[in-house]
Enzyme design. Structure first.
Site, short mmCIF file in Angstrom:
data_model
loop_
_atom_site.label_atom_id
_atom_site.label_comp_id
_atom_site.label_asym_id
_atom_site.label_seq_id
_atom_site.Cartn_x
_atom_site.Cartn_y
_atom_site.Cartn_z
N SER A 1 0.83 -1.20 0.00
CA SER A 1 0.00 0.00 0.00
C SER A 1 0.86 1.26 0.00
CB SER A 1 -0.90 0.01 1.23
OG SER A 1 -1.58 1.24 1.37
N TYR B 1 -2.42 5.24 -4.19
CA TYR B 1 -3.54 6.15 -3.98
C TYR B 1 -3.31 7.38 -4.84
CZ TYR B 1 -5.69 3.59 -0.15
OH TYR B 1 -6.34 2.64 0.60
N THR C 1 -5.87 2.69 -6.98
CA THR C 1 -7.16 2.60 -6.30
C THR C 1 -8.02 3.78 -6.71
OG1 THR C 1 -6.26 1.36 -4.44
CG2 THR C 1 -8.29 2.59 -4.05
N LYS D 1 -8.21 -0.56 -9.38
CA LYS D 1 -8.88 -1.27 -8.29
C LYS D 1 -10.05 -0.43 -7.78
CE LYS D 1 -7.87 -3.37 -3.76
NZ LYS D 1 -8.64 -2.47 -2.87
N HIS E 1 -13.57 -2.12 -1.71
CA HIS E 1 -12.66 -1.72 -0.62
C HIS E 1 -13.02 -2.44 0.67
CE1 HIS E 1 -9.43 1.35 -0.28
NE2 HIS E 1 -9.57 1.12 1.02
#
Length: 380
Positions: free
Chosen positions: A123, A147, A173, A255, A279
């Site tokens: 992440s 992100y 994402t 995603k 999520h």
């Protein structure tokens, strides 16, 4: 060497269960091990948590059709997704700020994944940097989750660092351009990033550090606030995705897609894969279950497209149901986070080993020869 789930099963019968077995037991043990705010952050969802429940209910509705006398003594659980090999039909999903589950955080999870030959998706809200995880994993397969923050220079720096550190794909994402309404976290007034947890990618990034008057080591609260200010990014459009695609040379997956229309649009803009995800139920309360959305997306994109799914996967049967529906692989999230909370790296290794064993035994009893060889004829 072929993985044999029955050997894992036999060892437990002979020596006893060192670790929890049932997914619910792992969750309970994690809850007992963690402070309530930390556990709530990992286990909780948006609103009334309808989406979390829908994820599980979708898998429960799908039924398997076992075949008898299939002669499947030899089985193969491995898959390859966009050039990345996995010993299992699952990857470890990106989960932020794993240091709240265990001090070793992502390092422990990444090492466990590497030991099992399962790709780890790091992440961008992690507690250990891109480079630290790469060093810990060596040549083991790994992807980087991005992100899409509102500072494009930092985005570009993250992508460049991931490529230089041997990550083989970028996962963007799309569903977290602002935080969902999460009652458990709100009730505890708990957002770990405020104090610098989960900010390692930013604090180690040269572009981000140039934005600060003082380095994070000297003023962590201001650095954390600066990091959080980059997150709301609701002005993004599909045109922005087209521009981002041009910056990324690695295979690119998106995603958070939950509709056929968005999946088709993403493919038209040149993405290499789609991860159907809500999520883990943490963003939109009452959203469509991930598996139900996956069926819609798969039908829209056709059999040749690379489509993965996450959300609600707890058992080997869940993994194989998704594979029979045509998934290239699945992503497993909360189960390994619970393993991390219970036993650090060894806990994650135990979760992976158990899920591999259950998947292999279920595949054997289904009459299947390989996870990637399943199709809808194995489903009722």
């Amino acid at each position: 060497m072929r993985f044999d789930g029955s050997q894992v099963q036999t060892a437990i019968y002979l020596t006893g269960a060192e670790w929890p077995i049932a997914p619910a037991e792992w969750e309970t043990r994690a809850e007992n091990a963690l402070d309530p705010p930390a556990f709530g952050y990992i286990a909780g969802g948006a609103g009334s948590e309808l989406t979390m429940r829908a994820n599980r209910e979708a898998f429960e509705r799908v039924r398997l059709r076992p075949r008898m006398l299939a002669g499947n003594l030899d089985r193969d659980l491995s898959v390859e997704v966009l050039g990345t090999h996995s010993a299992a039909p699952f990857l470890l999903a990106p989960i932020g700020v794993l240091s709240i589950a265990h001090p070793d955080g992502e390092l422990a999870a990444a090492r466990a994944a590497a030991a099992a030959g399962v790709p780890f998706v790091l992440s961008s809200a992690a507690s250990h940097s891109i480079e630290e995880i790469a060093q810990a994993m060596g040549d083991a397969p790994r992807w980087f989750q991005l992100y899409w923050i509102n500072d494009r220079e930092i985005v570009g720096s993250f992508v460049d660092r991931a490529a230089a550190a041997g990550y083989s794909a970028i996962v963007i994402t799309l569903d977290t351009l602002t935080l969902g309404w999460r009652p458990r976290d709100l009730a505890n007034a708990y957002l770990p990033f405020i104090t610098g947890d989960g900010c390692a990618q930013f604090f180690s990034d040269p572009v981000f550090r140039d934005r600060l008057q003082q380095p994070p080591e000297e003023d962590v609260l201001t650095a954390a606030a600066t990091m959080l200010s980059t997150f709301p990014n609701l002005g993004l459009t599909w045109d922005d995705l087209a521009l981002l695609r041009e910056l990324i040379d690695l295979p690119l997956l998106v995603k958070g897609v939950l509709t056929a229309e968005d999946a088709v649009r993403a493919r038209e803009l040149g993405v290499d894969g789609v991860i159907v995800s809500n999520h883990g139920g943490r963003q939109v309360d009452g959203a469509v279950a991930a598996l139900d959305a996956y069926v819609e997306v798969r039908e829209a994109l056709g059999d040749d497209a690379t489509v993965l799914v996450d959300g609600g996967i707890r058992t080997g049967a869940d993994v194989l149901k998704a594979m029979a529906l045509g998934a290239a692989a699945v992503l497993v999230g909360r189960p390994y986070a619970y393993g991390l909370a219970v036993g650090g790296q060894q806990g994650v290794e135990a979760v992976i080993r158990q899920l591999l064993a259950e998947t292999d035994i279920t595949l054997a009893l289904l009459g299947g020869r390989s996870a990637r060889g399943l199709d809808r004829s194995f489903l009722a």
